[in-house]
Design an enzyme around this catalytic site. Sequence first.
Site, mmCIF file in Angstrom:
data_model
loop_
_atom_site.group_PDB
_atom_site.id
_atom_site.type_symbol
_atom_site.label_atom_id
_atom_site.label_comp_id
_atom_site.label_asym_id
_atom_site.label_seq_id
_atom_site.Cartn_x
_atom_site.Cartn_y
_atom_site.Cartn_z
ATOM 1 N N CYS A 2 41.346 42.921 33.899
ATOM 2 C CA CYS A 2 42.418 41.928 33.926
ATOM 3 C C CYS A 2 43.368 41.911 35.133
ATOM 4 C CB CYS A 2 43.283 42.023 32.693
ATOM 5 S SG CYS A 2 42.420 42.454 31.211
ATOM 6 N N GLY A 33 39.272 38.669 36.321
ATOM 7 C CA GLY A 33 38.893 38.410 34.938
ATOM 8 C C GLY A 33 38.536 36.964 34.727
ATOM 9 N N ASN A 54 47.193 45.225 31.801
ATOM 10 C CA ASN A 54 46.017 45.538 32.604
ATOM 11 C C ASN A 54 45.837 47.036 32.590
ATOM 12 O OD1 ASN A 54 43.991 45.664 34.529
ATOM 13 N ND2 ASN A 54 45.426 45.619 36.246
ATOM 14 N N GLY A 55 44.702 47.508 32.059
ATOM 15 C CA GLY A 55 44.466 48.948 32.028
ATOM 16 C C GLY A 55 43.817 49.390 30.748
ATOM 17 N N TYR A 90 36.008 47.555 45.629
ATOM 18 C CA TYR A 90 35.534 46.194 45.380
ATOM 19 C C TYR A 90 36.354 45.313 44.458
ATOM 20 C CZ TYR A 90 33.345 46.447 40.692
ATOM 21 O OH TYR A 90 33.088 46.535 39.368
#
Lengths: 512, 512, 512, 512
Positions: free
Chosen positions: C12, C38, C113-114, C254
Amino acid sequence: MSAELEEIHEECGIFGVWGDPDASRLTYFGLHALQHRGQEGAGIVSNDHGHLISHRGLGLLTQVFHDESQIERLKGEAAIGHVRYATAGSSSFDNIQPFTFRFHDGDMSLCHNGNLTNCPSLRRKLENEGAIFRSNSDTEVLMHLIRRSPRSTLLDRLCDALNTVHGGFAYLLLTEHEMIGALDPNGFRPLTLGRMKNGAYVLSSETCALDVVGAERVRDIQPGEIVVVDNDGYRIVQYAPHTQLSICSMEFIYFARPDSDIYGVNVHSARKRMGSRLALESAVEADMVIGVPNSSLSAAAGYAEISGLPNEMGLVKNQYVARTFIQPTQELREQGVRMKLSAVRSVVSGKRVVVIDDSIVRGTTSRHIVQLLKEAGAAEVHMRISSPPLKYPCFYGIDISTTKELIAAKKSVEEIREFIGADSLAFLSLDGLVESIGLQGDAPYGGLCVAYFNGDYPTALDDYEADFLASLPSEDCERLAHFAECNSEYVGNEFHSSIVSHHARRALRVDS
Amino acid sequence: MSAELEEIHEECGIFGVWGDPDASRLTYFGLHALQHRGQEGAGIVSNDHGHLISHRGLGLLTQVFHDESQIERLKGEAAIGHVRYATAGSSSFDNIQPFTFRFHDGDMSLCHNGNLTNCPSLRRKLENEGAIFRSNSDTEVLMHLIRRSPRSTLLDRLCDALNTVHGGFAYLLLTEHEMIGALDPNGFRPLTLGRMKNGAYVLSSETCALDVVGAERVRDIQPGEIVVVDNDGYRIVQYAPHTQLSICSMEFIYFARPDSDIYGVNVHSARKRMGSRLALESAVEADMVIGVPNSSLSAAAGYAEISGLPNEMGLVKNQYVARTFIQPTQELREQGVRMKLSAVRSVVSGKRVVVIDDSIVRGTTSRHIVQLLKEAGAAEVHMRISSPPLKYPCFYGIDISTTKELIAAKKSVEEIREFIGADSLAFLSLDGLVESIGLQGDAPYGGLCVAYFNGDYPTALDDYEADFLASLPSEDCERLAHFAECNSEYVGNEFHSSIVSHHARRALRVDS
Amino acid sequence: MSAELEEIHEECGIFGVWGDPDASRLTYFGLHALQHRGQEGAGIVSNDHGHLISHRGLGLLTQVFHDESQIERLKGEAAIGHVRYATAGSSSFDNIQPFTFRFHDGDMSLCHNGNLTNCPSLRRKLENEGAIFRSNSDTEVLMHLIRRSPRSTLLDRLCDALNTVHGGFAYLLLTEHEMIGALDPNGFRPLTLGRMKNGAYVLSSETCALDVVGAERVRDIQPGEIVVVDNDGYRIVQYAPHTQLSICSMEFIYFARPDSDIYGVNVHSARKRMGSRLALESAVEADMVIGVPNSSLSAAAGYAEISGLPNEMGLVKNQYVARTFIQPTQELREQGVRMKLSAVRSVVSGKRVVVIDDSIVRGTTSRHIVQLLKEAGAAEVHMRISSPPLKYPCFYGIDISTTKELIAAKKSVEEIREFIGADSLAFLSLDGLVESIGLQGDAPYGGLCVAYFNGDYPTALDDYEADFLASLPSEDCERLAHFAECNSEYVGNEFHSSIVSHHARRALRVDS
Amino acid sequence: MSAELEEIHEECGIFGVWGDPDASRLTYFGLHALQHRGQEGAGIVSNDHGHLISHRGLGLLTQVFHDESQIERLKGEAAIGHVRYATAGSSSFDNIQPFTFRFHDGDMSLCHNGNLTNCPSLRRKLENEGAIFRSNSDTEVLMHLIRRSPRSTLLDRLCDALNTVHGGFAYLLLTEHEMIGALDPNGFRPLTLGRMKNGAYVLSSETCALDVVGAERVRDIQPGEIVVVDNDGYRIVQYAPHTQLSICSMEFIYFARPDSDIYGVNVHSARKRMGSRLALESAVEADMVIGVPNSSLSAAAGYAEISGLPNEMGLVKNQYVARTFIQPTQELREQGVRMKLSAVRSVVSGKRVVVIDDSIVRGTTSRHIVQLLKEAGAAEVHMRISSPPLKYPCFYGIDISTTKELIAAKKSVEEIREFIGADSLAFLSLDGLVESIGLQGDAPYGGLCVAYFNGDYPTALDDYEADFLASLPSEDCERLAHFAECNSEYVGNEFHSSIVSHHARRALRVDS
């Protein structure tokens, strides 16, 4: 009818299946037959060996499920579903049911038809204990209560929870191992158990959905009952210490589909009897009877039979009204552009017409109907309403939450007649209503809730009471005191209540 | 009713506006009132100072126009629109009307309700001359003929074209400078001119759409007339040398909305008279009358009044049937799952019921209805049909193109009764139908087309004739010869015809 | 590149705005710049004077917001939003963020996010205390902890909650009065504060989204920090007693967009340095360098510069790959039909090519690339990977949760080379990676998390530890023991942990 | 690049398959690889035993085909498809191809890439003969000509039609019995034949689509050729008496995908040579080279190699730009909000950068890029364009129809430099372009059309000539006279032409 056109809505329809490989598809068809109970949103949850799969969306069922793959994804032999009514403010995805909860000991889904009178205080209390809420719905409250109960089985926890919430409710609950239905102690909302030919069980808000899926009615769920359906069949549990039937009379007047039976009374037949009784109570010289389509056609047939007047189609409703996004501009409205209802000039022109409608809410629709008919040349328009004047709000699941919007709360019958422009106006008497429906119970009003007409609420009003009392004129407060008095002995309930109705006192508490 | 449930459809509804800044929005509302005439697709074209803007799509009007911006894009003070009926084979976007054509001398849009009897041969002839076709529709044929006419004005070219096509048709044509309506010489399909309060003119298949947009009826377009609407008002042109009214009787029986008037006759009232006449012609001892919803309710009211039986709601139709994509599996169908129609057990159980339906096509729906009622406990089911037996196909715009699918073409009334399982069965007589509708014209059958009942086609059948004759049993051919004989003197028509009906001969050609 | 093509995803991207009348629109643009983080779903919540309005949906941002009205409905001067990565199993609407909660004291929205390492045990503990969960997401856990904290201010409660959860996280929280961002004590995930010209503040996962909305970077949020933005500006609160930077090295390799800066290091430049270093470490005689588009183009440029080989476009990626619903059949796949990546025959035919890719996950994509190039005529294919072999799963937010799917966990470099069919294969060294990125911190590995390469996890693994250890070969367990040892002195944390990494011990706990 | 960002578009991509049971699915994948040639709309027509089935729609291919069932409906072993470019005015459904025609002797479908120079006069002439048009597209014209040819076979009629239309075109035609491709006598647009492993034949605008479906290139279709594919294989027919290759140089400069080969020249390699040549022609002292993504990356690599400067990613394009419906308000634009392109501050700050772009159309995008880079801190910005200045419109299929919008038509290079704010500006020379592409033909410019750069149109301009001449400054007219002179002897063509280019005269007509 007026209520329909003024968009006074029921809060939802529920349907569930246990034991059929096509459970989600059957739930779709069941909900399809209940679509009249809610058009805002719909959802179905299926039980795929304990993994509950959900699909929900805004709009009509056919819009939410617009693709075979959406049903096919909902695998499993059990499913529950919900159609939700439309309101302006809360058309949020987050409120669309069933709600699904993910626990380490299994998924649970829950949906709900009704309204809790102590929901605000329960939410506050739960929040103070750390509970979080994802919606404005009452439905999450019950799940919090279930999960916080100290008891060990789901059924015991559910009983605890149901004894904590007050008001009108019919719940459906789905887990890996069972489907459960539950009804409030007054049975405000209808809920029926049916069985399919292959032995699958079905729970539905109305019997019309049983017919659609080919299920036979097993029994109506009674006030205060829980029904548990699992692979061993069904069993009934009585969770409420005191119960008394007060089924919503508006279900008979206009919510339910005419082909449904509620506690053994067919809705169409009840409406026809209301129309017949209305003809007896308020006859008028005229040339024809007209029913406001669709919900007042039965009453109009009854009125016509007794009065001997011909029953004509003087008003026509567009059968394709559902959910258009294109609206007339204000200018077009003033030019007379309208989409839902048309008067038939060649039928009514020069004629004295009796118009049968099921209710008057704000009066604007009735005024619109009278105007349509007069513009179409009707010589006289006599409005006959097949229910008593709506004066009080409902707190058990109908979307009339204040008296302000009810014209009969503020105006006399003569003042309403003047407002709507009719040549005469009459309402069905309360006795007439109760006798026309003809429930055979020994509860007050034969087992009906008629509080919208006379203020005699079958339960304490809990969190709504203060505002409600404040909204009443003083003389009305006194009259309601005839029904209600303070009762501190309320059993098993920690919340304060000060209005207790006549029959609530008699039935629920007098023994105490 | 049966026809409705068996999906025998009208070919389309048309609506247009000239002279209102909200033209496309009004066209939307007009089409909305005509949605019952076609649910496969819809389209609107507006005239933005000569640039014609189009929006078309598959499905209901509310699905095709699901966004305000789609109407707002259709700028301009004139617009025409179309709703198209559903058939399995041709649900292609390419057939959705109106069609829009782009010429160096301006855009033109065209839409159409009806069917041309010489379309295949006209297409072949035009193709041989290099014409190209983007659809299977008859509509492109007319545009080819207009553009190939050697005459100089659009009106003259249109007259040429209209005198070349045969059959049943109501056309709407839109250009930068005018909106034009045109009707075939027999007036098979209805078309009405209305005027709005602000002076805008409206053309519509049915008057119900005039009411919805607040327009007053100016006049019904007569057989063989062209109506030209432009900024100077409207004018009528008679293009056909011979005309004779033969309005489709099925419009009265079940296509048109009950609040529409056709040639001054209200549809509901006509249906009620059909029901009354049916009660006189075919009385039966029974406990109640039931109309098959929605289209047979008027006839049922008429039957009930004359017979003195109560008019009950023993069958209920789901009002949300439109366009679901989820279907019962075969297994579910066998279990009794059904979505459209329910019988009301508590109304019909133990009762002798008279069921009024408007027509029997294949007989399968009637059989289904009888079965539903018997399963719901009806003691006796007496089927009464408010029109004569359907025996012959229609070539003027109704989707019954072969006799094979018509049960009454093959079976006697008693055989049909046996097939559907009713305790008795009766149809309205042809005279009863004609007199109940009560058009006052001096044309045969008072100005009705009744060919589906007796084979008396008001025109030559052109390209359809050979197959039609081949499909008939020999004795029927002889009987039709009573109506028809060879006539080589047909005026202004290069196509061969060998069937000329009794009244066609009398009215259209005998003088020649 | 391989990781991209094999769909190993970040969990995300998050973005929020405080203080701009176009807050939701800006959030849309911010999320648009973060779409690469995402593609499964997206949502935005706006703050309309305390009423939080939400719109969420499955799919790309442009699919979820396909209509102006959807943004216009999200009124207010603050908003937060989220884009969610795609996985097969959980593509449920219920998991799409931000989540919105409705309390009597105001609405709150939260997104994340995580990944939390102690989420399962926290959920279990909370459930035992009556908490209910609507999703599988970690996000609800934090809200439960906030609401259950006994402290009085939101900030204090949030600090409590953040000190209870472990793992990698960047949270955004929106209430009527403030927008809050929070980062885990290791700063595994990036989060940056920016300011717009009009004074509005912005929080974003990556700086590329600041650029898109015209905001200037104010500061990167540091490990263990809370940033509170309200009408008085912003303030920073340090909530964690011990912090140590371990930013995810895969962000540089990336995940992140090349135009983003993370802790002052530009991502493109870091990748180019990785490519340059790779050329130094693993030179090979060849005719050209090819980068696997899009994410390996920077590294390829670096490799080309150092090696002196021309940098060619030997592989082309379709720029329109996003979310097609039409897939090749198995037969077509066998015929060679492919949609994402093409080799350019006229570039590579007869040539010795060095292919630069950023990582190898399962190896199947690398094998596919080698095969594409060989089929296109490449004489030799030398695969060079700009990161070390991926051997261990991530528990902080990257979707590699087991070692089983990692080819380098099971095979030697030579075995991998053989599997993918390359003529030679080399990976960047761990030192090479760390030095190429070049973070200037004094934390281990310069402040990077490199656990996927060497198993040196910066934190205890909590609930994931047992399964992780069980999945390792015994010799690897011993090696990891070099990093980790049991530590019972963990501060302020009731959960047991037995693996503590070398640098986790050194930095987070040793002092305690 | 600029052209891409300023939305100068190619007119479409075409793809067809004959002889594979998955024909429509393969066509989908082929079109997917050609999506860069048109994003406005897409369509596929399949041949189900002579019944042509069509699906078309507005938007990207993934939006038009969003459901498996849409491909599955397109049954049959042959199919053709089309992607259409976006323009503001004509985003009408009616223009989306392929067009399908229904004749008594069979269905035909047709689609088209290119532009006819005599289309307006042909339409006028056809209309005068009665032809009708449903679209603004050139495509219907060809079908009219085919159907009006007096010859007997489809192939003969097609030859007649192709010899009547002028300009640039590649057509695909599908009937029950064959798939036909046709190219104009100058071969302005590319078209290639490929063969799949199972023997099916494929026709495609670009070779990149052959690669995607696993087809091998058989041959490029040559100017003036027809290729007929049927169950017996393929055969080539030369229909044009005079041909001369003038393939559009913009295909090499920016339209075609870098992995495509056109007449044996790889597009990426050609672009890289343009960049190299540009470095030789217009060197400048700087710190780095930056390519404008995506289409100028190849040229930038070439420039970097020759100049010895590092090739950096100083500009990043959002890879998810396609078709968003949410746009920044004017206020937000002024605040610097932008969605497509970002400059990378940490890369360019303080640096002297050479920016490589493929073209300058209006100059606004170049100005925007310079501004982005300067705001990001670039010390100097040197713009280098890998093609000559665009001065003249294209009449063969590129959407530059007037000189007004071309900045180089009105300003000198120095004036343009000033307008865009660059520190220096240089364009590739025309010779440099021609030699970089390196076609080996003996036609003028090696077989390229370079008319946009020097006005040397390979054909008469027909209907466009008068307006074009009027738009030129007088001195330019004289210069063009060097190329063109009046030629009254044009063969087989009834339309007047007064400009005949130098090489058109030489090659096409000199013999006359």
